[in-house]
Scaffold this motif. Structure first.
Motif, PDB file in Angstrom:
ATOM      1  N   LYS A   1     -15.613  11.177  11.452  1.00 56.73           N
ATOM      2  CA  LYS A   1     -14.462  12.099  10.372  1.00 56.73           C
ATOM      3  C   LYS A   1     -13.137  12.688  11.067  1.00 56.73           C
ATOM      4  CE  LYS A   1     -17.295  15.229   7.823  1.00 56.73           C
ATOM      5  NZ  LYS A   1     -18.380  16.347   7.677  1.00 56.73           N
ATOM      6  N   ALA A   2     -13.180  12.605  13.035  1.00 54.79           N
ATOM      7  CA  ALA A   2     -12.513  12.996  13.830  1.00 54.79           C
ATOM      8  C   ALA A   2     -11.746  11.849  14.044  1.00 54.79           C
ATOM      9  CB  ALA A   2     -13.456  13.833  15.630  1.00 54.79           C
ATOM     10  N   LYS A   3     -12.001  10.322  14.031  1.00 52.43           N
ATOM     11  CA  LYS A   3     -11.398   9.440  13.863  1.00 52.43           C
ATOM     12  C   LYS A   3     -10.647   8.846  13.032  1.00 52.43           C
ATOM     13  CE  LYS A   3     -13.442   6.918  17.972  1.00 52.43           C
ATOM     14  NZ  LYS A   3     -12.863   6.369  19.543  1.00 52.43           N
ATOM     15  N   ARG A   4     -10.556   9.220  11.361  1.00 53.99           N
ATOM     16  CA  ARG A   4     -10.060   8.682  10.806  1.00 53.99           C
ATOM     17  C   ARG A   4      -8.007   9.496  10.456  1.00 53.99           C
ATOM     18  NH1 ARG A   4     -11.891   8.039   5.115  1.00 53.99           N
ATOM     19  NH2 ARG A   4     -10.690   9.107   4.838  1.00 53.99           N
ATOM     20  N   SER A   5      -8.499  10.372  11.569  1.00 52.72           N
ATOM     21  CA  SER A   5      -6.731  10.310  11.841  1.00 52.72           C
ATOM     22  C   SER A   5      -5.957   9.573  12.704  1.00 52.72           C
ATOM     23  CB  SER A   5      -6.505  11.650  11.890  1.00 52.72           C
ATOM     24  OG  SER A   5      -7.423  12.197  13.146  1.00 52.72           O
ATOM     25  N   VAL A   6      -6.694   8.946  14.025  1.00 52.60           N
ATOM     26  CA  VAL A   6      -5.843   8.318  14.960  1.00 52.60           C
ATOM     27  C   VAL A   6      -5.061   6.682  14.013  1.00 52.60           C
ATOM     28  CG1 VAL A   6      -6.893   6.500  16.798  1.00 52.60           C
ATOM     29  CG2 VAL A   6      -8.169   8.689  16.251  1.00 52.60           C
ATOM     30  N   LYS A   7      -4.116   6.891  14.980  1.00 55.57           N
ATOM     31  CA  LYS A   7      -3.277   5.870  14.722  1.00 55.57           C
ATOM     32  C   LYS A   7      -3.296   4.065  15.507  1.00 55.57           C
ATOM     33  CE  LYS A   7      -1.044   8.317  11.309  1.00 55.57           C
ATOM     34  NZ  LYS A   7      -2.077   8.404   9.894  1.00 55.57           N
ATOM     35  N   ASP A   8      -3.332   5.050  16.648  1.00 54.67           N
ATOM     36  CA  ASP A   8      -3.694   3.861  17.928  1.00 54.67           C
ATOM     37  C   ASP A   8      -5.490   3.733  17.674  1.00 54.67           C
ATOM     38  OD1 ASP A   8      -1.292   3.304  18.262  1.00 54.67           O
ATOM     39  OD2 ASP A   8      -0.949   5.472  19.298  1.00 54.67           O
ATOM     40  N   LEU A   9      -5.639   2.449  17.389  1.00 55.96           N
ATOM     41  CA  LEU A   9      -6.876   1.904  17.692  1.00 55.96           C
ATOM     42  C   LEU A   9      -7.519   1.524  19.078  1.00 55.96           C
ATOM     43  CD1 LEU A   9      -6.981  -0.422  14.430  1.00 55.96           C
ATOM     44  CD2 LEU A   9      -7.416   2.115  14.845  1.00 55.96           C
ATOM     45  N   ASP A  10      -8.564   1.898  20.060  1.00 55.76           N
ATOM     46  CA  ASP A  10      -8.707   1.408  20.883  1.00 55.76           C
ATOM     47  C   ASP A  10      -9.528   0.213  20.896  1.00 55.76           C
ATOM     48  OD1 ASP A  10     -11.411   1.994  20.421  1.00 55.76           O
ATOM     49  OD2 ASP A  10     -11.791   3.073  21.603  1.00 55.76           O
ATOM     50  N   GLY A  11      -9.917  -0.488  21.784  1.00 52.12           N
ATOM     51  CA  GLY A  11     -10.591  -1.829  21.726  1.00 52.12           C
ATOM     52  C   GLY A  11     -11.469  -2.246  20.813  1.00 52.12           C
ATOM     53  N   THR A  12     -12.627  -1.430  21.775  1.00 50.75           N
ATOM     54  CA  THR A  12     -13.700  -1.108  20.435  1.00 50.75           C
ATOM     55  C   THR A  12     -13.726  -1.605  19.300  1.00 50.75           C
ATOM     56  OG1 THR A  12     -14.408  -0.552  22.337  1.00 50.75           O
ATOM     57  CG2 THR A  12     -15.953  -0.287  20.728  1.00 50.75           C
ATOM     58  N   LEU A  13     -12.966  -0.261  18.692  1.00 55.23           N
ATOM     59  CA  LEU A  13     -12.426  -0.034  16.894  1.00 55.23           C
ATOM     60  C   LEU A  13     -11.312  -1.341  16.758  1.00 55.23           C
ATOM     61  CD1 LEU A  13     -12.958   2.022  15.262  1.00 55.23           C
ATOM     62  CD2 LEU A  13     -10.981   3.164  15.240  1.00 55.23           C
TER      63      LEU A  13
ATOM     64  N   GLY B   1       0.646  -1.575  -0.104  1.00 57.88           N
ATOM     65  CA  GLY B   1       0.296   0.061   0.030  1.00 57.88           C
ATOM     66  C   GLY B   1       1.103   0.847   0.274  1.00 57.88           C
ATOM     67  N   LYS B   2       0.599   1.799  -0.780  1.00 57.14           N
ATOM     68  CA  LYS B   2       1.049   3.239  -1.242  1.00 57.14           C
ATOM     69  C   LYS B   2       1.395   4.691   0.300  1.00 57.14           C
ATOM     70  CE  LYS B   2       3.249   2.679  -5.460  1.00 57.14           C
ATOM     71  NZ  LYS B   2       4.151   1.046  -5.466  1.00 57.14           N
ATOM     72  N   GLY B   3       2.352   5.180   0.759  1.00 50.32           N
ATOM     73  CA  GLY B   3       2.214   5.879   1.177  1.00 50.32           C
ATOM     74  C   GLY B   3       1.814   6.329   2.880  1.00 50.32           C
ATOM     75  N   LYS B   4       0.908   5.134   2.843  1.00 48.08           N
ATOM     76  CA  LYS B   4       0.470   5.449   4.588  1.00 48.08           C
ATOM     77  C   LYS B   4       0.202   3.954   4.933  1.00 48.08           C
ATOM     78  CE  LYS B   4      -2.854   7.868   2.253  1.00 48.08           C
ATOM     79  NZ  LYS B   4      -4.302   8.071   1.817  1.00 48.08           N
ATOM     80  N   ILE B   5      -0.170   3.942   6.550  1.00 50.36           N
ATOM     81  CA  ILE B   5      -0.390   2.398   6.957  1.00 50.36           C
ATOM     82  C   ILE B   5      -1.717   2.163   6.456  1.00 50.36           C
ATOM     83  CG2 ILE B   5      -0.937   1.968   8.976  1.00 50.36           C
ATOM     84  CD1 ILE B   5       0.201   3.938  10.269  1.00 50.36           C
ATOM     85  N   HIS B   6      -1.983   0.834   6.260  1.00 51.13           N
ATOM     86  CA  HIS B   6      -2.854   0.440   5.429  1.00 51.13           C
ATOM     87  C   HIS B   6      -3.688  -1.063   6.633  1.00 51.13           C
ATOM     88  CE1 HIS B   6      -1.731   2.272   1.764  1.00 51.13           C
ATOM     89  NE2 HIS B   6      -3.208   1.829   0.888  1.00 51.13           N
ATOM     90  N   ILE B   7      -4.485  -1.036   6.641  1.00 56.34           N
ATOM     91  CA  ILE B   7      -4.954  -2.361   7.192  1.00 56.34           C
ATOM     92  C   ILE B   7      -5.332  -3.675   6.598  1.00 56.34           C
ATOM     93  CG2 ILE B   7      -7.271  -3.575   8.083  1.00 56.34           C
ATOM     94  CD1 ILE B   7      -5.646  -1.811  10.543  1.00 56.34           C
ATOM     95  N   SER B   8      -4.527  -4.851   6.304  1.00 53.44           N
ATOM     96  CA  SER B   8      -3.993  -6.180   5.865  1.00 53.44           C
ATOM     97  C   SER B   8      -5.946  -7.184   6.463  1.00 53.44           C
ATOM     98  CB  SER B   8      -3.048  -6.395   5.305  1.00 53.44           C
ATOM     99  OG  SER B   8      -2.994  -7.633   5.125  1.00 53.44           O
TER     100      SER B   8
END
Length: 187
Positions: free
Chosen positions: A94-106, A48-55
């Motif tokens: 919109k606020a959550k889209r910039s989060v890098k560390d996901l909490d347990g619920t997410l 995935g280019k340029g940013k963190i991805h979820i596989s």
């Protein structure tokens, strides 16, 4: 090395991505569109280019063994899907889209998105080419920018890769990648 896919493989890629989009749109109550623009055989996992991805890892069970693939989605867009699954309103997403560390619920919601992806891939495969394999979700993991996702995969084996321009609700377009193993029975 890259080369063209067969027509059946290209059709399967399209059907899997469109079924994933339809199922996720239905459960999140937000439109997810996909426009497949490239399918090919490759002998190395793309990154995935340029940013963190979820596989979102997929297991393809066939009589000759278990093969692996994945669906790669940029982190902000995977977070959006997980949030919408939890019925978070648009402003919260919109606020959550910039989060890098996901909490347990997410994280739990992300795993549930993976389960829907696995179910959609299984249904699309069965409708397209029959019951040649069973597909299931095998979890998900974050992948650093420009790093290839981890799969049970022998370097140099052929993968079928599809690339799609995708869009969730009103967020910017992104590229979604699907990596499928070559399946026995798909010509």
């Amino acid at each position: 090395m890259t080369e063209s896919c067969t027509d059946v493989e290209a059709q399967l890629v399209g059907e899997i991505l469109h079924r994933v989009a339809a199922d996720l749109s239905m459960i999140t109550d937000r439109e997810l569109t996909v426009n497949v623009h490239k399918t090919e055989h490759v002998t190395a996992r793309p990154a995935g280019k340029g940013k963190i991805h979820i596989s979102f890892r997929l297991g393809f069970e066939q009589p000759d063994g278990l093969k692996h693939g994945c669906l790669l989605i940029p982190l902000p867009d995977a977070i959006s899907l997980a949030c919408y699954l939890m019925m978070v309103p648009d402003d919260g997403v919109k606020a959550k889209r910039s989060v890098k560390d996901l909490d347990g619920t997410l994280k739990d919601a992300m795993l549930e998105v993976g389960n829907f992806i696995g179910g959609a891939a299984d249904a699309a495969l069965r409708e397209s080419v029959g019951a040649i394999a069973k597909v299931r979700s095998e979890g998900c993991q974050g992948v650093r920018p420009d790093v290839r996702p981890a799969l049970l995969y022998n370097e140099g084996d052929t993968l079928v890769v599809g690339r799609a321009k995708s869009k969730i609700h009103e967020f910017p377009e992104f590229e979604m990648l699907v990596m499928l193993p070559q399946l026995t029975g798909v010509e």
